[in-house]
Motif scaffolding. Structure first.
Motif, mmCIF file in Angstrom:
data_model
loop_
_atom_site.group_PDB
_atom_site.id
_atom_site.type_symbol
_atom_site.label_atom_id
_atom_site.label_comp_id
_atom_site.label_asym_id
_atom_site.label_seq_id
_atom_site.Cartn_x
_atom_site.Cartn_y
_atom_site.Cartn_z
ATOM 1 N N THR A 94 19.222 1.480 7.780
ATOM 2 C CA THR A 94 20.431 1.067 8.481
ATOM 3 C C THR A 94 20.385 1.715 9.865
ATOM 4 O O THR A 94 20.127 2.916 9.982
ATOM 5 C CB THR A 94 21.694 1.535 7.731
ATOM 6 O OG1 THR A 94 21.637 1.047 6.391
ATOM 7 C CG2 THR A 94 22.945 1.021 8.397
ATOM 8 N N VAL A 129 22.321 2.892 13.193
ATOM 9 C CA VAL A 129 23.661 3.271 13.637
ATOM 10 C C VAL A 129 23.596 3.550 15.133
ATOM 11 O O VAL A 129 22.862 4.436 15.576
ATOM 12 C CB VAL A 129 24.174 4.518 12.887
ATOM 13 C CG1 VAL A 129 25.540 4.934 13.403
ATOM 14 C CG2 VAL A 129 24.209 4.267 11.385
ATOM 15 N N THR A 177 25.635 4.808 18.388
ATOM 16 C CA THR A 177 26.815 5.586 18.718
ATOM 17 C C THR A 177 26.789 5.935 20.206
ATOM 18 O O THR A 177 25.713 6.120 20.790
ATOM 19 C CB THR A 177 26.918 6.846 17.827
ATOM 20 O OG1 THR A 177 28.145 7.505 18.089
ATOM 21 C CG2 THR A 177 25.763 7.806 18.040
ATOM 22 N N GLU A 215 30.136 1.709 19.401
ATOM 23 C CA GLU A 215 29.757 2.079 18.028
ATOM 24 C C GLU A 215 29.410 0.832 17.220
ATOM 25 O O GLU A 215 30.056 -0.203 17.364
ATOM 26 C CB GLU A 215 30.927 2.798 17.334
ATOM 27 C CG GLU A 215 31.502 3.978 18.101
ATOM 28 C CD GLU A 215 30.546 5.147 18.222
ATOM 29 O OE1 GLU A 215 29.853 5.463 17.234
ATOM 30 O OE2 GLU A 215 30.484 5.742 19.319
ATOM 31 N N THR A 271 27.128 -0.323 13.268
ATOM 32 C CA THR A 271 26.183 -0.071 12.181
ATOM 33 C C THR A 271 25.616 -1.405 11.721
ATOM 34 O O THR A 271 26.366 -2.338 11.450
ATOM 35 C CB THR A 271 26.876 0.640 10.998
ATOM 36 O OG1 THR A 271 27.423 1.878 11.475
ATOM 37 C CG2 THR A 271 25.893 0.922 9.871
ATOM 38 N N LYS A 290 18.898 6.315 7.325
ATOM 39 C CA LYS A 290 19.798 5.988 8.425
ATOM 40 C C LYS A 290 19.124 6.425 9.718
ATOM 41 O O LYS A 290 18.707 7.577 9.852
ATOM 42 C CB LYS A 290 21.139 6.706 8.251
ATOM 43 C CG LYS A 290 22.120 6.432 9.382
ATOM 44 C CD LYS A 290 23.508 6.992 9.092
ATOM 45 C CE LYS A 290 23.544 8.472 9.327
ATOM 46 N NZ LYS A 290 24.890 9.053 9.302
ATOM 47 N N THR A 292 19.911 6.849 13.587
ATOM 48 C CA THR A 292 21.014 6.908 14.546
ATOM 49 C C THR A 292 20.443 6.921 15.955
ATOM 50 O O THR A 292 19.551 7.719 16.268
ATOM 51 C CB THR A 292 21.877 8.166 14.317
ATOM 52 O OG1 THR A 292 22.346 8.143 12.967
ATOM 53 C CG2 THR A 292 23.056 8.201 15.276
#
Length: 168
Positions: free
Chosen positions: A57, A59, A61, A92, A94, A153, A155
């Protein structure tokens, strides 16, 4: 003569039954072999045997892009930018999960069906990427240390001059 003819018919029927029984046993044996072989030949959708994969996934930010839907093309999907993978609102977002079969992937963020990277300084944005060394180094991201066989994850933090990519 009549009794001999009946005996001959009965013998022929026995031969047919035995022949049919032999064919059935052969087919069952072959199917069993194929099932056993199939259990040891665990190919994934790409035909790779015993290939481990991670469910990833992405993400985003603090990401300096307009609100909207974006595509995440990269090595995990043959650089396909034709699907919307993530919606970013207020910097933001996801993504939905994707399957990755490598412990290191390069990827980017673009509008669907477009190669313009609106976040990249080279395309008028405010940050640099951190991809593989080369022509698109500042326009892509590199995630390393992906643990295959588990959910991961990634990021991408756009709050610094060069985006920070973290793999968890």
């Amino acid at each position: 003569m009549k009794t001999e003819s009946k005996k001959l018919k009965i013998e022929r029927e026995k031969v047919k039954i035995e022949s049919f029984r032999g064919k059935i046993l052969f087919v069952l044996g072959f199917l069993s072999f194929m099932m056993i072989f199939g259990l040891f030949s665990c190919a994934d959708a790409d035909g790779l045997h015993n290939q481990e994969a991670a469910t990833v996934t992405f993400v985003f930010t603090n990401f300096p892009v307009e609100d909207g839907s974006y595509s995440i093309p990269g090595e995990h999907n043959n650089w396909d930018n034709t699907s919307e993978s993530v919606t970013i609102k207020g910097g933001e977002g996801t993504s939905s999960s994707v399957t990755v079969t490598s412990s290191s992937i390069e990827f980017t963020l673009v509008k669907k069906d477009n190669w313009l990277r609106p976040w990249s300084k080279k395309d008028g944005g405010t940050i640099n990427g951190a991809g593989k060394e080369g022509a698109d180094y500042y326009r892509n991201f590199l995630a390393e240390g992906i643990t295959l066989g588990s959910p991961v994850k990634i990021t991408i933090d756009g709050s610094t001059d060069t985006a920070t990519v973290t793999v968890e």
